[in-house]
Design an enzyme around this catalytic site. Structure first.
Site, PDB file in Angstrom:
ATOM      1  N   HIS A  81      -5.137   9.509   0.004  1.00 31.13           N
ATOM      2  CA  HIS A  81      -5.040   8.718   1.230  1.00 31.13           C
ATOM      3  C   HIS A  81      -5.778   9.370   2.410  1.00 31.13           C
ATOM      4  O   HIS A  81      -5.378   9.243   3.563  1.00 31.13           O
ATOM      5  CB  HIS A  81      -3.581   8.453   1.612  1.00 31.13           C
ATOM      6  CG  HIS A  81      -3.398   7.223   2.469  1.00 31.13           C
ATOM      7  ND1 HIS A  81      -3.481   7.248   3.834  1.00 31.13           N
ATOM      8  CD2 HIS A  81      -3.155   5.932   2.143  1.00 31.13           C
ATOM      9  CE1 HIS A  81      -3.282   6.044   4.329  1.00 31.13           C
ATOM     10  NE2 HIS A  81      -3.083   5.223   3.304  1.00 31.13           N
ATOM     11  N   ASP A 115       0.820  -1.212   0.000  1.00 35.32           N
ATOM     12  CA  ASP A 115       0.000   0.000   0.000  1.00 35.32           C
ATOM     13  C   ASP A 115       0.856   1.265   0.000  1.00 35.32           C
ATOM     14  O   ASP A 115       2.024   1.259   0.398  1.00 35.32           O
ATOM     15  CB  ASP A 115      -0.896   0.039   1.244  1.00 35.32           C
ATOM     16  CG  ASP A 115      -2.093  -0.883   1.144  1.00 35.32           C
ATOM     17  OD1 ASP A 115      -2.136  -1.714   0.210  1.00 35.32           O
ATOM     18  OD2 ASP A 115      -2.980  -0.781   2.012  1.00 35.32           O
ATOM     19  N   HIS A 172       3.779  -2.191   3.099  1.00 37.31           N
ATOM     20  CA  HIS A 172       3.745  -0.817   2.600  1.00 37.31           C
ATOM     21  C   HIS A 172       5.039  -0.479   1.878  1.00 37.31           C
ATOM     22  O   HIS A 172       6.108  -0.515   2.499  1.00 37.31           O
ATOM     23  CB  HIS A 172       3.526   0.162   3.753  1.00 37.31           C
ATOM     24  CG  HIS A 172       2.204   0.016   4.439  1.00 37.31           C
ATOM     25  ND1 HIS A 172       1.962  -0.967   5.392  1.00 37.31           N
ATOM     26  CD2 HIS A 172       1.036   0.707   4.302  1.00 37.31           C
ATOM     27  CE1 HIS A 172       0.707  -0.865   5.804  1.00 37.31           C
ATOM     28  NE2 HIS A 172       0.130   0.135   5.166  1.00 37.31           N
ATOM     29  N   HIS A 199      -6.168   3.082  -4.191  1.00 26.22           N
ATOM     30  CA  HIS A 199      -6.038   3.363  -2.756  1.00 26.22           C
ATOM     31  C   HIS A 199      -6.321   4.844  -2.490  1.00 26.22           C
ATOM     32  O   HIS A 199      -5.767   5.425  -1.556  1.00 26.22           O
ATOM     33  CB  HIS A 199      -4.630   2.976  -2.285  1.00 26.22           C
ATOM     34  CG  HIS A 199      -4.495   2.770  -0.808  1.00 26.22           C
ATOM     35  ND1 HIS A 199      -5.388   2.058  -0.048  1.00 26.22           N
ATOM     36  CD2 HIS A 199      -3.529   3.190   0.071  1.00 26.22           C
ATOM     37  CE1 HIS A 199      -4.997   2.037   1.209  1.00 26.22           C
ATOM     38  NE2 HIS A 199      -3.878   2.739   1.311  1.00 26.22           N
TER      39      HIS A 199
END
Length: 276
Positions: A142, A87, A232, A138
């Site tokens: 964010h 991510d 991540h 995503h």
């Protein structure tokens, strides 16, 4: 996902909530035993309000709380396979280093990218697609979705789509919410836009940079069939966030799972037959 300390705080709040719920149920049971109508009605209302609040918080904050909106969080547990997901990227130079490792190890992965970061490093996303990795949405910036208006959530999804449009995107259309936190409007919006919500089986708080030894242990403890691992390559879209610990342990983690007989697969293969 949020730092570990946030989850500890949420867990303490949840424990306090359980104690409060137990107290309210005790009050209701006591009122029923005494057959006092006003007391029963008051305590029943309190219990109902508490249950509704608890349900709402569980839906919003627990990534794989799967009602009313289902999130894909685990593959078929009858198969000895595992999926890697990353991510918050792309985040150079670390995302390219992760892609190098995946290429050397012949491992597919899914990258849930942030639109603002895609615009900074479009060539990295093009490489992901070229090398057969999944690229998912995503959001553009964010932002946590819980407090956003429906039009703001739509814009977060659409902004990401505009960022990847010159590069191309993967099929099926997959979305992962920042931190896994969900809005009550999210289900309808995903249905309208054709996305499938994806969570994870295990997150390891790698953004806290716990050190190589701790991170390796978190990633390899209690291996399970069908796991979707959350990692991540970036940190909430922050340019240049240090991912050195992850780069160091990733090859060892891949070797460890393969030594145990696991096969690394991409999310599309794992989800085959479940994606509409």
């Amino acid at each position: 996902m949020p730092p570990l300390k946030v989850y500890i705080q949420v867990s303490l709040v949840a424990l306090a909530g359980l104690l409060l719920g137990a107290f309210l149920l005790w009050r209701l049971a006591k009122a029923i035993r005494t057959r006092r109508a006003r007391a029963i009605a008051g305590n029943l209302a309190a219990v109902t309000a508490f249950a509704a609040t608890t349900f709402g918080l569980c839906y919003a904050l627990i990534p794989c709380f799967n009602w009313p909106l289902a999130s894909y969080c685990r593959g078929d547990a009858a198969k000895k396979w595992v999926a890697l997901t990353f991510d918050d990227g792309p985040n150079e130079p670390y995302t390219s280093q992760i892609l190098d490792i995946l290429a050397q190890k012949h491992v597919p992965a899914a990258f849930f990218t942030v639109g603002a970061s895609v615009s900074r490093s479009p060539e990295v996303v093009a490489r992901m697609l070229r090398e057969g990795h999944m690229v998912g949405n995503h959001t553009q910036t964010h932002r946590g979705l819980i407090a956003l208006k429906p039009e703001e959530i739509r814009e977060e999804l659409a902004g990401w789509e505009r960022a990847v449009a010159p590069i191309g995107a993967s099929a099926p259309k997959l979305f992962r919410a920042p931190h896994g936190w969900k809005s009550p409007f999210l289900g309808k919006i995903l249905a309208e836009t054709g996305y499938r919500l994806v969570g994870w089986t295990r997150g390891v708080w790698d953004t806290d940079r716990p050190g190589e030894e701790v991170l390796f242990h978190r990633l390899t403890a209690r291996p399970e069939n069908g796991m979707i691992l959350l990692l991540h390559d970036g940190v909430e879209g922050t340019p240049g966030a240090d991912r050195g610990d992850l780069i160091a342990v990733l090859p060892k983690v891949i070797d460890h799972y393969r030594a145990l007989g696991f096969r690394f697969v991409g999310l599309p293969e794992m989800m085959q037959g479940t994606v509409k």
